[in-house]
Design an enzyme around this catalytic site. Structure first.
Site, PDB file in Angstrom:
ATOM      1  N   ARG A 116      10.158  53.498  -7.279  1.00  0.00           N
ATOM      2  CA  ARG A 116      10.421  52.618  -8.027  1.00  0.00           C
ATOM      3  C   ARG A 116      11.376  52.054  -6.689  1.00  0.00           C
ATOM      4  NH1 ARG A 116      12.107  49.329 -12.633  1.00  0.00           N
ATOM      5  NH2 ARG A 116      14.367  48.120 -12.316  1.00  0.00           N
ATOM      6  N   HIS A 143       4.609  44.775 -10.799  1.00  0.00           N
ATOM      7  CA  HIS A 143       4.839  45.712 -11.629  1.00  0.00           C
ATOM      8  C   HIS A 143       4.246  46.061 -12.791  1.00  0.00           C
ATOM      9  CE1 HIS A 143       8.671  47.445 -13.864  1.00  0.00           C
ATOM     10  NE2 HIS A 143       9.073  46.112 -14.171  1.00  0.00           N
ATOM     11  N   GLN A 146       5.159  47.023 -16.383  1.00  0.00           N
ATOM     12  CA  GLN A 146       5.759  45.932 -17.261  1.00  0.00           C
ATOM     13  C   GLN A 146       4.244  45.029 -18.037  1.00  0.00           C
ATOM     14  OE1 GLN A 146       8.650  45.387 -18.118  1.00  0.00           O
ATOM     15  NE2 GLN A 146       7.666  44.370 -19.725  1.00  0.00           N
ATOM     16  N   ASP A 238      12.229  35.657 -16.834  1.00  0.00           N
ATOM     17  CA  ASP A 238      12.504  36.831 -16.176  1.00  0.00           C
ATOM     18  C   ASP A 238      14.007  36.357 -15.491  1.00  0.00           C
ATOM     19  OD1 ASP A 238      13.287  39.373 -14.758  1.00  0.00           O
ATOM     20  OD2 ASP A 238      11.557  39.348 -14.129  1.00  0.00           O
ATOM     21  N   CYS A 278      11.045  41.060 -19.347  1.00  0.00           N
ATOM     22  CA  CYS A 278      10.603  41.924 -19.260  1.00  0.00           C
ATOM     23  C   CYS A 278      11.879  43.077 -19.494  1.00  0.00           C
ATOM     24  CB  CYS A 278      10.367  42.448 -18.001  1.00  0.00           C
ATOM     25  SG  CYS A 278      11.794  41.529 -16.714  1.00  0.00           S
ATOM     26  N   ARG A 306       6.213  49.979 -23.354  1.00  0.00           N
ATOM     27  CA  ARG A 306       7.002  50.679 -21.843  1.00  0.00           C
ATOM     28  C   ARG A 306       6.236  52.114 -21.722  1.00  0.00           C
ATOM     29  NH1 ARG A 306       9.313  48.710 -16.982  1.00  0.00           N
ATOM     30  NH2 ARG A 306       8.627  50.966 -16.681  1.00  0.00           N
TER      31      ARG A 306
END
Length: 319
Positions: A116, A143, A146, A238, A278, A306
């Site tokens: 990450r 991502h 996600q 987001d 998310c 996830r």
């Protein structure tokens, strides 16, 4: 449990990197979703899997995380494996070691590497030198984990991708990019509304359009949030200032104010719309509390998923 008509040679996926959904065919995306759904069902029923017994996952984190770290660690445990958390303080990367050397060394110890980081180029370099699968757990451009969780959540609540319109309102960031690609892969229509200057990357949209031409997905990019949300089945947003853009918070608040997901905006969507985010969310900024905490919101189903999609990725890629 999800079931799709797919033809996938799973053996060809062993050892493959998971950097972006663009690297996987539509059938392979459907396969991962089906496997994630199966694993979720088995976990709820108390069925224990040891498919990754004796396997280890190295997890490189260069920025903060809640859901990513916990879901990957728990996922490896549920599959019988082990996860190692590695921060910049734990690695020589933080002291200037080339990413190529880190990749080659870690490949001798672990069976897969998850990273990450803010730089997608760093993930690509890591994958180039690693001899074990590399999983992108978030970069500045993508991502994909996600994105898979979003698709699984949508299918669970809508029962189909066909005829579904998902709308993303807000910053054209990594989450938006992976959502566009994911929608294109499964043939779902998507509209993205962002302020001028904060749109999604046109090169990524072009790549998604090439996929959409094969699957029948319609991709619309606009600056008008009402146009985008009209007749939406899914509304997604987001934070306005993702990690790395905190210094722009005040400027972004002004630019994004008309894009807040609130009661007025969602009135243009279908009555049975669902809301996705998310997380983490900033109530009162990109979304009002009465929307994210309403019965339309499935953000915690999305967060749980996830865990299951990442288990599917790990089980599929690790040899």
């Amino acid at each position: 449990m999800l079931q799709f008509e797919t033809k996938v040679d799973v053996n060809k996926l062993k050892g493959k990197d998971f950097l972006t959904l663009l690297d996987f065919s539509s059938d392979e995306v459907f396969y991962l979703l089906e496997l994630a759904s199966k694993m979720k069902k088995e976990q709820k029923e108390g069925i224990i899997s040891n498919v990754l017994q004796g396997k280890s996952l190295g997890m490189i984190f260069e920025n903060a995380s809640t859901r990513t770290r916990v879901s990957f660690e728990v996922g490896m445990t549920q599959l019988g494996g082990h996860a190692l958390f590695l921060s910049p303080r734990d690695l020589q990367i933080g002291r200037g070691e080339p990413i190529s050397d880190t990749a080659r060394a870690l490949s001798r110890y672990v069976d897969a590497i998850m990273i990450r980081t803010n730089s997608h180029e760093k993930v690509e370099e890591l994958a180039n030198y690693s001899t074990v699968p590399v999983i992108n757990a978030l970069t500045d451009y993508y991502h994909p984990c996600q994105g898979l969780a979003d698709l699984l959540t949508i299918y669970e609540h809508k029962g189909t991708f066909e005829g579904i319109k998902v709308v993303y309102v807000g910053d054209g960031n990594n989450v938006a990019h992976s959502l566009i690609i994911g929608a294109a892969k499964v043939g779902m229509d998507i509209s993205v509304a962002s302020p001028s200057g904060y749109e999604v990357d046109p090169d990524i949209v072009q790549k998604a359009q090439e996929v959409a031409a094969l699957t029948g997905s319609n991709i619309t990019i606009t600056n008008d949030p009402i146009e985008a949300v009209t007749d939406a089945d899914i509304i997604y947003t987001d934070v306005w200032a993702s990690m790395g853009y905190e210094a722009e918070q005040k400027d972004r608040e002004a630019a994004f104010a008309p894009y807040q997901v609130n009661r007025e905006l969602v009135s243009y969507a279908k009555d049975d719309y669902i809301f996705l985010h998310c997380l983490p969310a900033h109530r009162g900024e990109e979304v009002t509390a009465d929307i994210i905490d309403s019965p339309h919101s499935v953000v915690f189903d999305e967060a749980e998923n996830r865990l299951h999609v990442q288990k599917a990725v790990l089980a599929t890629l690790i040899k």
